[in-house]
Design a protein around this motif. Structure first.
Motif, PDB file in Angstrom:
ATOM      1  N   PRO A  23      62.021  61.103  38.692  1.00  0.00           N
ATOM      2  CA  PRO A  23      62.797  62.347  38.723  1.00  0.00           C
ATOM      3  C   PRO A  23      62.059  63.491  38.026  1.00  0.00           C
ATOM      4  O   PRO A  23      61.282  63.264  37.082  1.00  0.00           O
ATOM      5  N   ALA A  24      62.316  64.709  38.470  1.00  0.00           N
ATOM      6  CA  ALA A  24      61.601  65.888  37.949  1.00  0.00           C
ATOM      7  C   ALA A  24      61.723  66.000  36.431  1.00  0.00           C
ATOM      8  O   ALA A  24      60.745  66.305  35.746  1.00  0.00           O
ATOM      9  N   VAL A  29      58.970  65.316  30.969  1.00  0.00           N
ATOM     10  CA  VAL A  29      58.821  64.622  29.678  1.00  0.00           C
ATOM     11  C   VAL A  29      57.493  63.882  29.643  1.00  0.00           C
ATOM     12  O   VAL A  29      56.760  63.943  28.643  1.00  0.00           O
ATOM     13  N   LEU A  30      57.159  63.193  30.725  1.00  0.00           N
ATOM     14  CA  LEU A  30      55.878  62.486  30.786  1.00  0.00           C
ATOM     15  C   LEU A  30      54.715  63.462  30.614  1.00  0.00           C
ATOM     16  O   LEU A  30      53.747  63.170  29.902  1.00  0.00           O
ATOM     17  N   SER A  31      54.818  64.619  31.244  1.00  0.00           N
ATOM     18  CA  SER A  31      53.756  65.626  31.127  1.00  0.00           C
ATOM     19  C   SER A  31      53.619  66.140  29.698  1.00  0.00           C
ATOM     20  O   SER A  31      52.504  66.372  29.225  1.00  0.00           O
ATOM     21  N   GLU A  32      54.738  66.311  29.014  1.00  0.00           N
ATOM     22  CA  GLU A  32      54.694  66.765  27.613  1.00  0.00           C
ATOM     23  C   GLU A  32      54.025  65.721  26.723  1.00  0.00           C
ATOM     24  O   GLU A  32      53.237  66.064  25.834  1.00  0.00           O
ATOM     25  N   VAL A  33      54.352  64.455  26.944  1.00  0.00           N
ATOM     26  CA  VAL A  33      53.728  63.389  26.146  1.00  0.00           C
ATOM     27  C   VAL A  33      52.234  63.330  26.444  1.00  0.00           C
ATOM     28  O   VAL A  33      51.414  63.198  25.532  1.00  0.00           O
ATOM     29  N   GLU A  34      51.875  63.440  27.725  1.00  0.00           N
ATOM     30  CA  GLU A  34      50.454  63.426  28.084  1.00  0.00           C
ATOM     31  C   GLU A  34      49.722  64.602  27.460  1.00  0.00           C
ATOM     32  O   GLU A  34      48.598  64.457  26.976  1.00  0.00           O
ATOM     33  N   GLU A  35      50.346  65.760  27.449  1.00  0.00           N
ATOM     34  CA  GLU A  35      49.727  66.938  26.833  1.00  0.00           C
ATOM     35  C   GLU A  35      49.512  66.715  25.341  1.00  0.00           C
ATOM     36  O   GLU A  35      48.488  67.105  24.781  1.00  0.00           O
ATOM     37  N   ALA A  36      50.470  66.066  24.691  1.00  0.00           N
ATOM     38  CA  ALA A  36      50.310  65.750  23.264  1.00  0.00           C
ATOM     39  C   ALA A  36      49.166  64.766  23.047  1.00  0.00           C
ATOM     40  O   ALA A  36      48.472  64.821  22.036  1.00  0.00           O
ATOM     41  N   VAL A 141      52.135  57.666  28.721  1.00  0.00           N
ATOM     42  CA  VAL A 141      50.861  58.272  29.119  1.00  0.00           C
ATOM     43  C   VAL A 141      50.311  57.552  30.353  1.00  0.00           C
ATOM     44  O   VAL A 141      49.881  58.189  31.314  1.00  0.00           O
ATOM     45  N   ALA A 142      50.349  56.225  30.339  1.00  0.00           N
ATOM     46  CA  ALA A 142      49.833  55.454  31.479  1.00  0.00           C
ATOM     47  C   ALA A 142      50.611  55.777  32.757  1.00  0.00           C
ATOM     48  O   ALA A 142      50.011  56.008  33.812  1.00  0.00           O
ATOM     49  N   ARG A 145      49.797  59.319  34.163  1.00  0.00           N
ATOM     50  CA  ARG A 145      48.500  59.479  34.817  1.00  0.00           C
ATOM     51  C   ARG A 145      48.589  59.155  36.310  1.00  0.00           C
ATOM     52  O   ARG A 145      47.910  59.767  37.121  1.00  0.00           O
ATOM     53  N   VAL A 146      49.438  58.201  36.681  1.00  0.00           N
ATOM     54  CA  VAL A 146      49.633  57.887  38.100  1.00  0.00           C
ATOM     55  C   VAL A 146      50.620  58.870  38.716  1.00  0.00           C
ATOM     56  O   VAL A 146      50.385  59.409  39.794  1.00  0.00           O
ATOM     57  N   GLN A 147      51.728  59.140  38.026  1.00  0.00           N
ATOM     58  CA  GLN A 147      52.769  60.023  38.537  1.00  0.00           C
ATOM     59  C   GLN A 147      52.235  61.423  38.842  1.00  0.00           C
ATOM     60  O   GLN A 147      52.610  62.039  39.814  1.00  0.00           O
ATOM     61  N   SER A 148      51.316  61.901  38.026  1.00  0.00           N
ATOM     62  CA  SER A 148      50.775  63.252  38.205  1.00  0.00           C
ATOM     63  C   SER A 148      49.703  63.330  39.285  1.00  0.00           C
ATOM     64  O   SER A 148      49.292  64.418  39.670  1.00  0.00           O
ATOM     65  N   GLY A 149      49.236  62.183  39.752  1.00  0.00           N
ATOM     66  CA  GLY A 149      48.181  62.171  40.758  1.00  0.00           C
ATOM     67  C   GLY A 149      46.786  62.220  40.171  1.00  0.00           C
ATOM     68  O   GLY A 149      45.810  62.378  40.888  1.00  0.00           O
ATOM     69  N   ALA A 150      46.674  62.068  38.858  1.00  0.00           N
ATOM     70  CA  ALA A 150      45.355  62.096  38.218  1.00  0.00           C
ATOM     71  C   ALA A 150      44.595  60.789  38.406  1.00  0.00           C
ATOM     72  O   ALA A 150      43.370  60.781  38.388  1.00  0.00           O
TER      73      ALA A 150
END
Length: 189
Positions: A23-24, A29-36, A141-142, A145-150
């Motif tokens: 979900p968006a 939230v995942l993006s914020e954790v990855e950014e941290a 974070v793991a 990385r998949v959810q964002s398409g990286a």
């Protein structure tokens, strides 16, 4: 794209599923954790808190975690990405705009995942409770990385393997290296 080691179908299915089923709000939230976690900021902050609040145990855990993190980063970003030049997942697989904000480097392995797993795993023997707290953002974070398409899921799995190996090496170094090679260093396991 079919990968030479036969993971193309699995990677395609899992990448598309992760990118479209999260979900968006969870994705943000995942993006914020990855950014941290970008540039290991999250793990350095965790190490600082451990060292400041955990006494000797916290200092040992922080040192082991940071040592494993550095080793994992060197192995994943400095070596593996240069040897395995794997392109990122195709943009058309990712149904959101996050795919536009990803690096141009090799996709294999996930350096973010390698660092997160290395830090968390190396901390665990000295301070299991702190490692349990670190495990949630490491897993986030793991997934991100998949959810964002990286990354493909196999990139994340390989990053986790690199992280586990780095933590194992750091925790075993005192037993592997003869003590005379590193005079004056007190090792704790």
């Amino acid at each position: 794209m079919r990968m030479p080691w036969g993971t193309g179908d699995v990677d395609r299915a899992w990448t598309r599923a992760a990118a479209s089923r999260v979900p968006a709000g969870v994705g943000r939230v995942l993006s914020e954790v990855e950014e941290a976690a970008e540039s290991s900021k999250l793990w350095c902050a965790a190490a600082a808190v451990m060292a400041a609040t955990g006494g000797r145990r916290g200092c040992v855990a922080a040192a082991a975690g940071l040592s494993a993190l550095v080793l994992a980063q060197v192995a994943s970003n400095g070596l593996c990405k240069r040897v395995v030049d794997r392109p990122r997942p195709p943009k058309e697989w990712i149904p959101h705009d996050e795919v536009e904000d990803r690096p141009d480097s090799s996709s294999f392995p996930s350096g973010h995942t390698a660092a997160a797993v290395a830090f968390t795993t190396a901390v665990a023997p000295s301070w299991p409770g702190a490692a349990a707290v670190c495990a949630l953002p490491a897993a986030m974070v793991a997934l991100e990385r998949v959810q964002s398409g990286a990354h493909y899921p196999t990139d994340v799995a390989a990053g986790a393997a690199v992280g586990l190996a780095a933590a194992w090496l750091v925790r075993r170094a005192p037993r592997i290296l003869p003590r005379r090679w590193i005079p004056g260093v007190a090792w704790y396991g």
